[in-house]
Design an enzyme around this catalytic site. Structure first.
Site, mmCIF file in Angstrom:
data_model
loop_
_atom_site.group_PDB
_atom_site.id
_atom_site.type_symbol
_atom_site.label_atom_id
_atom_site.label_comp_id
_atom_site.label_asym_id
_atom_site.label_seq_id
_atom_site.Cartn_x
_atom_site.Cartn_y
_atom_site.Cartn_z
ATOM 1 N N PRO A 1 58.670 26.512 2.771
ATOM 2 C CG PRO A 1 59.927 24.561 2.435
ATOM 3 C CD PRO A 1 59.079 25.272 3.462
ATOM 4 C CG ASP A 2 59.709 28.137 -3.579
ATOM 5 O OD1 ASP A 2 60.547 27.242 -3.391
ATOM 6 O OD2 ASP A 2 59.988 29.192 -4.190
ATOM 7 C CG PHE A 3 56.226 22.802 -3.865
ATOM 8 C CD1 PHE A 3 56.180 21.515 -3.394
ATOM 9 C CD2 PHE A 3 55.334 23.721 -3.341
ATOM 10 C CE1 PHE A 3 55.273 21.122 -2.416
ATOM 11 C CE2 PHE A 3 54.429 23.361 -2.366
ATOM 12 C CZ PHE A 3 54.393 22.055 -1.898
ATOM 13 N NE ARG A 4 57.078 22.514 -10.217
ATOM 14 C CZ ARG A 4 56.033 22.081 -9.505
ATOM 15 N NH1 ARG A 4 55.544 22.831 -8.543
ATOM 16 N NH2 ARG A 4 55.477 20.903 -9.759
ATOM 17 C CG ASN B 1 49.996 28.005 -1.674
ATOM 18 O OD1 ASN B 1 50.805 27.543 -2.471
ATOM 19 N ND2 ASN B 1 49.895 29.305 -1.438
ATOM 20 C CG ASP C 1 49.885 27.064 2.950
ATOM 21 O OD1 ASP C 1 48.724 27.524 2.915
ATOM 22 O OD2 ASP C 1 50.835 27.588 2.350
ATOM 23 C CG HIS D 1 47.293 21.693 -6.472
ATOM 24 N ND1 HIS D 1 48.455 22.384 -6.722
ATOM 25 C CD2 HIS D 1 46.741 21.477 -7.687
ATOM 26 C CE1 HIS D 1 48.598 22.581 -8.020
ATOM 27 N NE2 HIS D 1 47.564 22.039 -8.622
#
Length: 395
Positions: free
Chosen positions: A140-143, A212, A214, A231
């Site tokens: 899933p994304d974050f926002r 990302n 991931d 990040h």
């Protein structure tokens, strides 16, 4: 702190002219500030007092500064039209996309660029990627409201040093849910990741600045030199004890512990192990700072994919490319500097997975769109937008 300018002025008694001038300016300038909070309070009181004097009444003040009222945006169009882009001749601005604010217009720009450059100098594309490019893989994304990771209260501060040290079981439970499947091969790179690999293989990719963590860029076969993990990433981990002689950890052992439902600890000193991701409040990797200025100065196209453009300093990269370089957003909604950009048309036949090119955009008054003369926003899922872009490229 006690500040009394009159006392300071008395030290200058040998210079009567200076004393007279300073006394006129500072005859009542005695300020007492005990704490930062008192300083803030005094400043707020002063601002409110001045504002009340300007508007004339408390009722008018409350009306103007009512936070529940919608923001007055009537001047936005004027500000957009009268920005610093007006220093660029209108003909030069109009020539960037030649009036075609669509995915096809972006590709035509790249083709024109190819005709102007020697064959050994392909277009240089810089990509700014967010969580939206990984959604179709299962992460899933974050926002996204109601769907993103941060819409769940228990996860809002999960990527912090405090969460890791105070709730390591909860932190690594989330890691096991979201990122272990990437290591195990259950979550695969998306069509968008594969397009980035295609850009690399054709020599068009200058750099991917990914937000990302991931590891899917690596799984897609992107070379380490082509990726800036702004990040950090779960590709490596280190001991949290700075005095430990074995900082870098064995990642096979790390993921075995996560898969077993355990919290990884350093085999050398026993301290907690942390992934090499950027937690809230931590600086970005030095690689980001070293490369970004040169990359943005060389870019021929900025491709912005699946990001909310609210996390800085990475979001600020959109403003660092040269002023005649197009910027293409492919995202579910218009974000950041693209909120007032022209929305690109989509392919007419929605049953072909975007394999047929979309039509050109309608004619646009270049002066009316102001600073968005080089911006195109394609709104929808990243994979669908990338498929349409590939259709225009003929790839």
């Amino acid at each position: 702190y006690n500040i009394n300018q009159n006392n300071a002025n008395n030290n200058n008694h040998n210079n009567n002219n200076n004393n007279n001038n300073n006394n006129k300016r500072n005859s009542s300038s005695h300020i007492t500030i005990a704490t930062t909070e008192e300083c803030r309070t005094q400043l707020e009181e002063l601002l409110v007092e001045r504002a009340l004097a300007l508007v004339g009444s408390q009722a008018e003040f409350d009306r103007i500064f009512d936070p529940s009222q919608p923001r007055d945006t009537r001047n936005l169009s004027y500000i957009t039209r009268r920005g610093p882009h007006n220093r660029i001749p209108e003909a030069d601005r109009a020539a960037v996309l030649a009036g075609d604010f669509s995915l096809g217009g972006i590709v035509k720009y790249l083709r024109r660029l190819q005709e102007q450059q020697p064959p050994e100098r392909p277009p240089r594309v810089v990509v700014l990627a967010g969580a939206g490019i990984s959604v179709s893989s299962g992460i899933p994304d974050f926002r996204t409201p109601g769907l993103g990771l941060y819409s769940k209260r228990e996860y809002r501060n999960i990527f912090s040093r405090e969460a890791l040290t105070e709730q390591p079981e909860a932190f690594y439970s989330l890691v096991r849910e979201l990122f272990l499947p990437v290591v195990q091969g259950r979550y695969q790179p998306t069509p968008t990741h594969r397009f980035l690999r295609m850009l690399q293989d054709k020599g068009w990719l200058l750099r991917v600045y990914t937000q990302n963590i991931d590891m899917l860029e690596e799984k897609a076969g992107l070379l380490p030199d082509k990726v800036v993990a702004t990040h950090g990433s779960f590709a490596s981990a280190r001991c949290t004890d700075p005095t430990c002689s074995q900082q870098q950890q064995d990642m096979d052992a790390f993921w075995q512990a996560v898969a077993a439902g355990q919290v990884p600890h350093c085999k050398t000193c026993g301290a907690l192990v942390r992934p090499d991701v950027v937690f809230f409040g931590e600086p970005l990797p030095q690689r980001f700072t070293v490369l970004k200025d040169a990359d943005m100065a060389q870019a021929d196209l900025l491709l912005v994919l699946g990001t909310s453009l609210v996390v800085y300093p990475v979001a600020g990269l959109v403003n660092d490319v040269r002023p005649l370089v197009p910027r293409l957003l492919i995202n579910r909604e218009a974000t950041g500097c693209f909120q007032h950009a022209i929305v690109a048309p989509k392919a007419n036949n929605n049953d072909n997975n975007g394999k047929q090119p979309s039509q050109p955009s309608q004619a646009v008054d270049i002066d009316a769109i102001g600073s968005h003369y080089r911006d195109v926003a394609w709104l929808g899922d990243c994979d669908d937008g990338i498929r349409e872009l590939q259709a225009h490229l003929g790839w």
